[in-house]
Scaffold this active site. Structure first.
Site, PDB file in Angstrom:
ATOM      1  N   ASP A 239      -9.704  -4.910  -0.339  1.00 52.69           N
ATOM      2  CA  ASP A 239      -8.397  -4.317  -0.080  1.00 52.69           C
ATOM      3  C   ASP A 239      -7.369  -4.795  -1.119  1.00 52.69           C
ATOM      4  O   ASP A 239      -7.360  -5.969  -1.489  1.00 52.69           O
ATOM      5  CB  ASP A 239      -7.953  -4.751   1.323  1.00 52.69           C
ATOM      6  CG  ASP A 239      -6.745  -4.009   1.816  1.00 52.69           C
ATOM      7  OD1 ASP A 239      -6.863  -2.796   2.024  1.00 52.69           O
ATOM      8  OD2 ASP A 239      -5.688  -4.642   2.008  1.00 52.69           O
ATOM      9  N   GLU A 306     -10.111  -1.898  -4.419  1.00 52.94           N
ATOM     10  CA  GLU A 306      -9.098  -0.864  -4.210  1.00 52.94           C
ATOM     11  C   GLU A 306      -7.946  -1.130  -5.167  1.00 52.94           C
ATOM     12  O   GLU A 306      -7.279  -2.162  -5.072  1.00 52.94           O
ATOM     13  CB  GLU A 306      -8.571  -0.900  -2.762  1.00 52.94           C
ATOM     14  CG  GLU A 306      -7.625   0.255  -2.476  1.00 52.94           C
ATOM     15  CD  GLU A 306      -6.591  -0.028  -1.380  1.00 52.94           C
ATOM     16  OE1 GLU A 306      -6.283  -1.203  -1.115  1.00 52.94           O
ATOM     17  OE2 GLU A 306      -6.066   0.941  -0.815  1.00 52.94           O
TER      18      GLU A 306
HETATM   19  C1  NOJ Z   1      -4.707  -0.797   1.817  1.00 57.60           C
HETATM   20  C2  NOJ Z   1      -5.383  -0.272   3.058  1.00 57.60           C
HETATM   21  O1  NOJ Z   1      -6.157   0.837   2.718  1.00 57.60           O
HETATM   22  C3  NOJ Z   1      -4.291   0.042   4.057  1.00 57.60           C
HETATM   23  O2  NOJ Z   1      -4.773   0.727   5.174  1.00 57.60           O
HETATM   24  C4  NOJ Z   1      -3.618  -1.237   4.448  1.00 57.60           C
HETATM   25  O3  NOJ Z   1      -2.540  -0.957   5.321  1.00 57.60           O
HETATM   26  C5  NOJ Z   1      -3.072  -1.966   3.202  1.00 57.60           C
HETATM   27  N1  NOJ Z   1      -4.029  -2.016   2.134  1.00 57.60           N
HETATM   28  C6  NOJ Z   1      -2.687  -3.373   3.550  1.00 57.60           C
HETATM   29  O4  NOJ Z   1      -3.819  -4.132   3.816  1.00 57.60           O
END
Ligand code: NOJ
Length: 579
Positions: A239, A306
């Site tokens: 993440d 990500e």
């Molecule tokens: C990216 C995630 O995909 C999202 O759902 C989340 O709220 C944020 N990062 C914070 O962790």
């Protein structure tokens, strides 16, 4: 001021696309080549299905999905032809961001089940010859994590330096340490009275960022990764890896001259968020994390980061100064790319330029934060089939967000009723401003339950239970059971392409080349080739009937019932075996 943040969000969520940095390209040749290795790693050839566990299948009637529900529906994914399952977070969490706020990294949230359930899940996935990947939220914890509670308690406790703390400015130290904004649009600093200091958060205030400049933090998190790898997990989706490091001197971000993000720069309210995202040190971190997962072999493990940003920069996560890092990056730029042959061509050309073999791009059209693909494409099943043909035949790792394969639409849920933390933060925004926007501000709208059958609650949970979010109202027309029995359904198109891709080495590991002579403003065409086998993909991305630029070959799959050879119907796509 807070009230202006929504403006940012309305535009921020669509793209986060380009982040202005010096180019860090791996190659400028632009030549599309592939290694054609008989031993290509499994994760390069795989297909990934993302499950949002809360919305997948509720087996105990508590209104949300659970681990047992994932196990019970694995055969559905296996039959469809998916090879890897990515599950969004299910570790302990106060659930303010539905698991992306972790309070214990090595315990299962009781809402979803137990550690024994998890072990059974690993076993169930592997016994089907599939792989299991899940989210590792390394950047931040919940403010309810013991680490943070301890760190926030004083300036002298053993974990005092585990988060990013800083004195405030001004006479009384009550002014934020610098001008950084968070990814959610608000200020990135929150004051903590016990320490009389501010802590930094790249996302929401209840998600404090860990301080990776501290080696103890890195070690603790790498041990978390080892814990799960030892349990047999096949890898992680990391993440917001783009936020793992911040500038150590906390320099102020420069102004951007723009209110909203564009393809050229990531801006938040006239600010270029240059010093709190996409730091080069995060690339170096990726190489260290790679060494950790390389301790685990047979099979080797996957690492997917990500990150938003321009491909010419973010490929640094995968290869930093010649050292291997993450194995792939979730490339967002496809999500908002307009549905046009020229735009898709440009996109894939860029992916090939910055992620050539031995790197690999990812092919992504949606996830749990973004507007449902079906809605984005105006509800057109034809366009969805064409997009799917592209996604599973271009070179890259395709990702399906649960329900995309049956075309679940966005379900309108007013901001004021939102359970999503972003919706709650922005709930004062007049609904009419949100409704007209392409991107959702209330992420509940893309997280509504899976539609299994035409029974009440679409078979997601027992009929007498109110699901945590409403099911799409058209669930009687759109559900797995129904589409499974309709030969021309979107679902059966997915099944056909998934199986073809799996059985055809050219499609899952062959070289890729744009068929320039066959391309036009309406048609995107490319070849995939492996040893003596060559395939052509022809995509008419226009609403007109067009001349087929290629005759001959054997059509293996078409989005439409195969008609005239000389013409391609509006939005028709074909996969043709040419030799
Ligand atoms: C990216 C995630 O995909 C999202 O759902 C989340 O709220 C944020 N990062 C914070 O962790």
């Amino acid at each position: 001021m807070q009230k202006f943040f929504f403006l940012t969000l309305l535009f921020l969520l669509p793209g986060y696309s380009t982040f202005c940095q010096d180019s860090y390209s791996l190659t400028d040749s632009g030549k599309f080549v592939s290694a054609k290795s008989a031993e290509m790693e499994w994760w390069k050839k795989t297909t990934v299905y993302q499950i949002y566990p809360r919305s997948w299948f509720d087996t105990n009637g508590d209104s949300i999905g659970d681990i047992q529900g994932i196990i019970e529906k694995l055969d559905y994914l296996k039959d469809l032809g998916y090879e890897t399952v990515w599950v969004s977070p299910f570790t302990e969490s106060p659930q303010r961001d539905f698991g992306y706020d972790v309070s214990n990294y090595i315990a299962i949230s009781p809402q979803y089940g137990t550690m024994q359930d998890f072990d059974r899940l690993v076993e169930a996935v592997h016994s089907r010859n599939m792989k299991l990947v899940f989210d590792l939220v390394m950047n931040h914890t919940s403010d309810q994590h013991e680490w943070f509670k301890e760190s926030a308690s004083s300036r002298t406790n053993p974990k005092a330096d585990w988060y990013v703390w800083k004195d405030g400015r001004g006479k009384h130290g009550m002014k934020r340490p610098n001008n950084w904004r968070s990814m959610s649009g608000n200020w990135a600093w929150t004051y903590c009275p016990a320490r009389q200091q501010f802590y930094y958060h790249a996302f929401l205030p209840f998600q404090p960022d860990l301080n990776y400049h501290n080696p103890d933090v890195k070690k603790a998190m790498f041990d978390v990764a080892r814990f799960w790898l030892a349990k047999g997990v096949d890898g992680f989706r990391l993440d917001i890896i783009s936020a793992i490091y911040e500038d150590s001197t906390l320099r102020n971000n420069p102004p951007s001259g723009r209110l909203t993000p564009s393809d050229k720069s990531l801006t938040i309210l006239f600010q270029h968020i240059k010093y709190n995202f996409l730091q080069e040190q995060s690339f170096e971190f990726s190489t260290e994390l790679r060494s950790v997962i390389d301790e685990f072999k047979n099979p080797d493990r996957f690492l997917l980061g990500e990150s938003h940003g321009d491909e010419s920069w973010i490929n640094g996560f995968c290869n930093y100064k010649g050292k291997k890092g993450l194995k792939a990056i979730f490339l967002f730029n496809a999500v908002s790319t307009p549905f046009k042959a020229t735009k898709y061509r440009k996109l894939i050309t860029k992916f090939e330029k910055y992620f050539p073999e031995p790197l690999i791009p990812t092919l992504v059209f949606s996830n749990h934060d973004r507007t449902r693909t079906m809605t984005r494409l105006g509800g057109s099943v034809e366009k969805r089939k064409l997009q799917t043909l592209f996604q599973f035949t271009a070179r890259g790792i395709p990702f399906t967000y649960f329900g995309e394969e049956i075309g679940i639409p966005k379900v309108r849920i007013p901001l004021k009723e939102g359970r999503d933390a972003i919706a709650i933060q922005q709930s004062w925004i007049p609904q009419f401003l949100v409704d007209g926007n392409k991107e959702t501000l209330n992420r509940d709208e893309c997280r509504t339950p899976m539609l299994w059958t035409s029974a009440p609650n679409a078979g997601f949970c027992p009929p007498d239970v109110k699901p945590w979010l409403p099911v799409a109202s058209n669930y009687k027309e759109i559900n797995v059971e129904k589409q499974w029995s309709e030969p021309n359904s979107l679902l059966n198109f997915y099944k056909a392409i998934l199986h073809l891709r799996k059985e055809t080495p050219a499609l899952n590991e062959g070289s890729f080349e744009i068929a320039s002579k066959l391309c036009s403003p309406k048609i995107l065409a490319y070849y995939r080739e492996y040893e003596a086998k060559k395939y052509l993909v022809l995509l008419n991305m226009s609403k007109s009937k067009v001349k087929n630029p290629f005759s001959g070959g054997k059509v293996l799959l078409s989005t439409h019932p195969i008609g005239q050879d000389q013409k391609l119907l509006p939005f028709e796509g074909r996969l043709v075996e040419v030799q």
